[in-house]
Design a protein around this motif. Structure first.
Motif, PDB file in Angstrom:
ATOM      1  N   LEU A   4       2.909  -1.593   6.326  1.00  0.00           N
ATOM      2  CA  LEU A   4       3.877  -1.502   5.242  1.00  0.00           C
ATOM      3  C   LEU A   4       4.120  -2.865   4.603  1.00  0.00           C
ATOM      4  O   LEU A   4       4.167  -2.988   3.380  1.00  0.00           O
ATOM      5  CB  LEU A   4       5.194  -0.917   5.752  1.00  0.00           C
ATOM      6  CG  LEU A   4       6.309  -0.773   4.731  1.00  0.00           C
ATOM      7  CD1 LEU A   4       5.909   0.199   3.637  1.00  0.00           C
ATOM      8  CD2 LEU A   4       7.586  -0.324   5.412  1.00  0.00           C
ATOM      9  N   VAL A   5       4.244  -3.896   5.413  1.00  0.00           N
ATOM     10  CA  VAL A   5       4.445  -5.250   4.893  1.00  0.00           C
ATOM     11  C   VAL A   5       3.215  -5.705   4.111  1.00  0.00           C
ATOM     12  O   VAL A   5       3.335  -6.311   3.048  1.00  0.00           O
ATOM     13  CB  VAL A   5       4.767  -6.223   6.049  1.00  0.00           C
ATOM     14  CG1 VAL A   5       4.763  -7.661   5.565  1.00  0.00           C
ATOM     15  CG2 VAL A   5       6.090  -5.864   6.688  1.00  0.00           C
ATOM     16  N   VAL A   7       0.997  -3.771   2.534  1.00  0.00           N
ATOM     17  CA  VAL A   7       0.934  -3.022   1.282  1.00  0.00           C
ATOM     18  C   VAL A   7       1.973  -3.546   0.295  1.00  0.00           C
ATOM     19  O   VAL A   7       1.684  -3.739  -0.887  1.00  0.00           O
ATOM     20  CB  VAL A   7       1.132  -1.509   1.547  1.00  0.00           C
ATOM     21  CG1 VAL A   7       1.342  -0.748   0.249  1.00  0.00           C
ATOM     22  CG2 VAL A   7      -0.044  -0.945   2.305  1.00  0.00           C
ATOM     23  N   LEU A   8       3.176  -3.795   0.769  1.00  0.00           N
ATOM     24  CA  LEU A   8       4.240  -4.304  -0.091  1.00  0.00           C
ATOM     25  C   LEU A   8       3.888  -5.683  -0.648  1.00  0.00           C
ATOM     26  O   LEU A   8       4.108  -5.961  -1.830  1.00  0.00           O
ATOM     27  CB  LEU A   8       5.561  -4.362   0.676  1.00  0.00           C
ATOM     28  CG  LEU A   8       6.798  -4.716  -0.124  1.00  0.00           C
ATOM     29  CD1 LEU A   8       7.025  -3.710  -1.237  1.00  0.00           C
ATOM     30  CD2 LEU A   8       8.016  -4.782   0.783  1.00  0.00           C
ATOM     31  N   THR A   9       3.310  -6.528   0.179  1.00  0.00           N
ATOM     32  CA  THR A   9       2.890  -7.853  -0.266  1.00  0.00           C
ATOM     33  C   THR A   9       1.803  -7.749  -1.332  1.00  0.00           C
ATOM     34  O   THR A   9       1.838  -8.462  -2.337  1.00  0.00           O
ATOM     35  CB  THR A   9       2.377  -8.682   0.926  1.00  0.00           C
ATOM     36  OG1 THR A   9       3.405  -8.764   1.899  1.00  0.00           O
ATOM     37  CG2 THR A   9       1.958 -10.068   0.497  1.00  0.00           C
ATOM     38  N   THR A  10       0.862  -6.847  -1.135  1.00  0.00           N
ATOM     39  CA  THR A  10      -0.210  -6.661  -2.103  1.00  0.00           C
ATOM     40  C   THR A  10       0.336  -6.155  -3.430  1.00  0.00           C
ATOM     41  O   THR A  10      -0.049  -6.650  -4.500  1.00  0.00           O
ATOM     42  CB  THR A  10      -1.261  -5.676  -1.557  1.00  0.00           C
ATOM     43  OG1 THR A  10      -1.757  -6.175  -0.309  1.00  0.00           O
ATOM     44  CG2 THR A  10      -2.405  -5.494  -2.527  1.00  0.00           C
ATOM     45  N   VAL A  11       1.228  -5.172  -3.381  1.00  0.00           N
ATOM     46  CA  VAL A  11       1.800  -4.617  -4.605  1.00  0.00           C
ATOM     47  C   VAL A  11       2.599  -5.686  -5.355  1.00  0.00           C
ATOM     48  O   VAL A  11       2.487  -5.812  -6.590  1.00  0.00           O
ATOM     49  CB  VAL A  11       2.683  -3.392  -4.283  1.00  0.00           C
ATOM     50  CG1 VAL A  11       3.520  -2.981  -5.477  1.00  0.00           C
ATOM     51  CG2 VAL A  11       1.829  -2.236  -3.802  1.00  0.00           C
ATOM     52  N   LEU A  12       3.381  -6.466  -4.649  1.00  0.00           N
ATOM     53  CA  LEU A  12       4.167  -7.518  -5.294  1.00  0.00           C
ATOM     54  C   LEU A  12       3.277  -8.609  -5.887  1.00  0.00           C
ATOM     55  O   LEU A  12       3.573  -9.136  -6.965  1.00  0.00           O
ATOM     56  CB  LEU A  12       5.165  -8.118  -4.313  1.00  0.00           C
ATOM     57  CG  LEU A  12       6.338  -7.212  -3.929  1.00  0.00           C
ATOM     58  CD1 LEU A  12       7.192  -7.875  -2.865  1.00  0.00           C
ATOM     59  CD2 LEU A  12       7.164  -6.855  -5.136  1.00  0.00           C
TER      60      LEU A  12
END
Length: 70
Positions: A4-5, A7-12
């Motif tokens: 989750l971290v 994926v969130l880092t990639t999206v941001l």
């Protein structure tokens, strides 16, 4: 949780890079219209950015096909 971290880092990161690209194109289009005495709006700048993205992705797709020998 680590996924989750990640994926969130990639999206941001992608959002930040696209936002910086959008801002740079808006600035350049504003300067060009300022030099020629044309009217500028946020919609016009965003349209220019979208056209640039479309050209970039279509040329990139053509280069990928060329490299595969298709």
């Amino acid at each position: 949780m680590a996924i989750l971290v990640s994926v969130l880092t990639t999206v941001l990161t992608v959002a930040l890079v696209l936002g910086m690209s959008w801002g740079a194109v808006l600035l350049i289009s504003w300067l060009i219209t300022l030099c020629f005495g044309l009217e500028w709006s946020l919609l016009i700048g965003t349209g220019v950015w979208l056209c640039c993205m479309l050209i970039r992705f279509s040329v990139g797709a053509a280069d990928d096909k060329k490299g595969l020998g298709l």
